[in-house]
Design a protein around this motif. Structure first.
Motif, PDB file in Angstrom:
ATOM      1  N   TYR A 120     -10.358   0.253   2.731  1.00 37.65           N
ATOM      2  CA  TYR A 120     -10.560   0.689   1.351  1.00 37.65           C
ATOM      3  C   TYR A 120      -9.261   1.071   0.632  1.00 37.65           C
ATOM      4  N   ALA A 121      -8.167   1.202   1.355  1.00 32.47           N
ATOM      5  CA  ALA A 121      -6.887   1.557   0.734  1.00 32.47           C
ATOM      6  C   ALA A 121      -6.200   0.289   0.245  1.00 32.47           C
ATOM      7  N   LEU A 122      -6.222   0.069  -1.054  1.00 31.87           N
ATOM      8  CA  LEU A 122      -5.751  -1.195  -1.623  1.00 31.87           C
ATOM      9  C   LEU A 122      -4.448  -1.044  -2.404  1.00 31.87           C
ATOM     10  N   THR A 123      -3.771   0.078  -2.210  1.00 29.45           N
ATOM     11  CA  THR A 123      -2.478   0.308  -2.857  1.00 29.45           C
ATOM     12  C   THR A 123      -1.468   0.643  -1.762  1.00 29.45           C
ATOM     13  N   TRP A 124      -0.198   0.349  -2.018  1.00 24.01           N
ATOM     14  CA  TRP A 124       0.822   0.602  -0.994  1.00 24.01           C
ATOM     15  C   TRP A 124       1.989   1.384  -1.589  1.00 24.01           C
ATOM     16  N   ASP A 125       2.612   2.164  -0.708  1.00 21.63           N
ATOM     17  CA  ASP A 125       3.785   2.908  -1.162  1.00 21.63           C
ATOM     18  C   ASP A 125       5.044   2.039  -1.022  1.00 21.63           C
ATOM     19  N   SER A 126       6.213   2.629  -1.264  1.00 23.09           N
ATOM     20  CA  SER A 126       7.475   1.871  -1.239  1.00 23.09           C
ATOM     21  C   SER A 126       7.788   1.306   0.134  1.00 23.09           C
ATOM     22  N   ASP A 127       7.243   1.929   1.166  1.00 22.03           N
ATOM     23  CA  ASP A 127       7.471   1.466   2.539  1.00 22.03           C
ATOM     24  C   ASP A 127       6.310   0.600   3.043  1.00 22.03           C
ATOM     25  N   ASN A 128       5.500   0.121   2.123  1.00 20.09           N
ATOM     26  CA  ASN A 128       4.370  -0.767   2.429  1.00 20.09           C
ATOM     27  C   ASN A 128       3.300  -0.103   3.310  1.00 20.09           C
ATOM     28  N   ARG A 129       3.098   1.192   3.088  1.00 21.99           N
ATOM     29  CA  ARG A 129       2.025   1.910   3.783  1.00 21.99           C
ATOM     30  C   ARG A 129       0.845   2.053   2.833  1.00 21.99           C
ATOM     31  N   PRO A 130      -0.381   1.936   3.366  1.00 20.72           N
ATOM     32  CA  PRO A 130      -1.567   1.923   2.489  1.00 20.72           C
ATOM     33  C   PRO A 130      -1.845   3.287   1.850  1.00 20.72           C
ATOM     34  N   LEU A 131      -2.292   3.224   0.605  1.00 22.64           N
ATOM     35  CA  LEU A 131      -2.739   4.404  -0.136  1.00 22.64           C
ATOM     36  C   LEU A 131      -4.104   4.089  -0.761  1.00 22.64           C
ATOM     37  N   MET A 132      -4.928   5.112  -0.894  1.00 21.00           N
ATOM     38  CA  MET A 132      -6.264   4.914  -1.466  1.00 21.00           C
ATOM     39  C   MET A 132      -6.319   5.520  -2.868  1.00 21.00           C
ATOM     40  N   TYR A 174       3.927  14.972   3.390  1.00 17.63           N
ATOM     41  CA  TYR A 174       3.186  13.754   3.715  1.00 17.63           C
ATOM     42  C   TYR A 174       4.132  12.563   3.906  1.00 17.63           C
ATOM     43  N   ASP A 175       5.438  12.861   3.914  1.00 20.22           N
ATOM     44  CA  ASP A 175       6.448  11.806   4.084  1.00 20.22           C
ATOM     45  C   ASP A 175       6.311  10.741   3.010  1.00 20.22           C
ATOM     46  N   LEU A 176       6.124  11.220   1.769  1.00 18.57           N
ATOM     47  CA  LEU A 176       5.983  10.319   0.630  1.00 18.57           C
ATOM     48  C   LEU A 176       7.048  10.616  -0.420  1.00 18.57           C
ATOM     49  N   LYS A 177       7.498   9.576  -1.111  1.00 17.11           N
ATOM     50  CA  LYS A 177       8.365   9.772  -2.259  1.00 17.11           C
ATOM     51  C   LYS A 177       7.498  10.294  -3.403  1.00 17.11           C
ATOM     52  N   ARG A 178       8.106  11.019  -4.323  1.00 20.56           N
ATOM     53  CA  ARG A 178       7.359  11.599  -5.430  1.00 20.56           C
ATOM     54  C   ARG A 178       6.641  10.530  -6.244  1.00 20.56           C
ATOM     55  N   LYS A 179       7.312   9.408  -6.483  1.00 22.40           N
ATOM     56  CA  LYS A 179       6.712   8.347  -7.302  1.00 22.40           C
ATOM     57  C   LYS A 179       5.523   7.687  -6.585  1.00 22.40           C
ATOM     58  N   ASP A 180       5.529   7.719  -5.222  1.00 24.67           N
ATOM     59  CA  ASP A 180       4.427   7.120  -4.469  1.00 24.67           C
ATOM     60  C   ASP A 180       3.244   8.073  -4.299  1.00 24.67           C
ATOM     61  N   ALA A 181       3.529   9.358  -4.317  1.00 24.40           N
ATOM     62  CA  ALA A 181       2.492  10.354  -4.061  1.00 24.40           C
ATOM     63  C   ALA A 181       1.381  10.321  -5.100  1.00 24.40           C
ATOM     64  N   LYS A 182       1.704   9.831  -6.314  1.00 24.18           N
ATOM     65  CA  LYS A 182       0.687   9.801  -7.367  1.00 24.18           C
ATOM     66  C   LYS A 182      -0.115   8.491  -7.389  1.00 24.18           C
ATOM     67  N   LYS A 183       0.265   7.532  -6.561  1.00 26.35           N
ATOM     68  CA  LYS A 183      -0.423   6.237  -6.545  1.00 26.35           C
ATOM     69  C   LYS A 183      -1.797   6.293  -5.878  1.00 26.35           C
ATOM     70  N   GLY A 184      -1.886   7.135  -4.870  1.00 22.71           N
ATOM     71  CA  GLY A 184      -3.141   7.218  -4.129  1.00 22.71           C
ATOM     72  C   GLY A 184      -2.969   8.101  -2.895  1.00 22.71           C
ATOM     73  N   LEU A 185      -4.054   8.390  -2.239  1.00 23.04           N
ATOM     74  CA  LEU A 185      -4.029   9.282  -1.073  1.00 23.04           C
ATOM     75  C   LEU A 185      -3.563   8.544   0.173  1.00 23.04           C
ATOM     76  N   CYS A 186      -2.651   9.198   0.921  1.00 22.74           N
ATOM     77  CA  CYS A 186      -2.329   8.685   2.241  1.00 22.74           C
ATOM     78  C   CYS A 186      -3.477   9.046   3.191  1.00 22.74           C
ATOM     79  N   PHE A 187      -3.416   8.553   4.428  1.00 20.33           N
ATOM     80  CA  PHE A 187      -4.546   8.778   5.320  1.00 20.33           C
ATOM     81  C   PHE A 187      -4.802  10.267   5.558  1.00 20.33           C
ATOM     82  N   ASP A 188      -3.750  11.067   5.795  1.00 24.09           N
ATOM     83  CA  ASP A 188      -3.939  12.492   6.079  1.00 24.09           C
ATOM     84  C   ASP A 188      -4.614  13.204   4.902  1.00 24.09           C
ATOM     85  N   ALA A 189      -4.148  12.898   3.682  1.00 24.36           N
ATOM     86  CA  ALA A 189      -4.741  13.520   2.494  1.00 24.36           C
ATOM     87  C   ALA A 189      -6.183  13.038   2.296  1.00 24.36           C
ATOM     88  N   PHE A 190      -6.421  11.761   2.538  1.00 23.12           N
ATOM     89  CA  PHE A 190      -7.773  11.193   2.451  1.00 23.12           C
ATOM     90  C   PHE A 190      -8.721  11.907   3.420  1.00 23.12           C
TER      91      PHE A 190
END
Length: 232
Positions: A120-132, A174-190
């Protein structure tokens, strides 16, 4: 001695002759006695008749009540005769499902949550990790609940909003860049947001049901319940 005109001596009339003479009752006394006996016989006969009728009536009533009770019992059994079998079968299936759910380990469920997140996570951060993102999060909640609880779905929007804000504020955790943190939830936050939305083990219980339903395949679950969602 002289006889009276009717041919009876005075002793026969009971006028007071010798001590050995037999006195005949008068006609009046005889009629009175006869009437009394007849009346008593009729009274006894009527009493026995009434008693007999009461006995027959009570016996008939008892027989009728017994017959009615038997018919009612038969009709009741006829109406519900097949129900106990269905109930036993349903109870047996429920017990079987319960046993299967209990056999699923926490590690299996955590892995299933990770697989569902990946589907269900169809967005990715700068390091190509999935975000929901929000749309995917809402679709996931609909699939997990299968539309069974609208009140939870209504709270899903707030749960996502609260957690995405926390992720943006604490992106470094969450080991996320600020610009990526607003794109979607990482697995831990989800995972945190789902446990907050469905507390007390509700989320895990629902995940076990979907795990059994789709044989542990998150891909099958997404295809069956969220076919309108974009490709993974």
């Amino acid at each position: 001695g002289g006889a009276n005109e009717d041919g009876c001596s005075g002793d026969c009339r009971g006028g007071g002759g010798g001590s050995g003479a037999t006195r005949r009752p008068s006609k009046a006394a005889t009629l009175s006695t006869a009437r009394g006996l007849t009346g008593g016989a009729r009274s006894n006969s009527k009493g026995r008749a009434r008693s007999g009728r009461r006995s027959v009536s009570l016996g008939s009533a008892a027989s009728s009540a017994s017959s009615t009770g038997s018919r009612r019992g038969s009709r009741q059994q006829s109406r519900t005769g097949s129900k106990p079998g269905r109930d036993r079968e349903a109870d047996s299936d429920a017990a079987s499902d319960k046993e299967k759910e209990e056999d699923i380990t926490d590690e299996q469920i955590e892995g299933f949550f990770a697989d569902m997140f990946a589907q269900y996570a169809l967005t990715w951060d700068s390091d190509n990790r999935p975000l929901m993102n929000f749309a995917s999060f809402h679709s996931f909640c609909q699939a997990l609940l299968k539309g069974s609880n609208d009140s939870v779905l209504k709270r899903a929007d707030k749960a996502y909003g609260d957690e995405i804000q926390c992720q943006k504020d604490l992106h470094y955790r969450y080991d996320l860049k600020r610009k990526d943190a607003k794109k979607g939830l990482c697995f831990d936050a989800f995972y945190i947001s789902i446990q907050t939305l469905m507390p007390g083990g509700q989320a895990k219980q629902l995940a076990k049901q979907r795990f059994l339903e789709f044989h542990g395949s998150a891909a099958l679950m997404r295809e069956a319940l969220s076919s309108d969602l974009g490709g993974a």
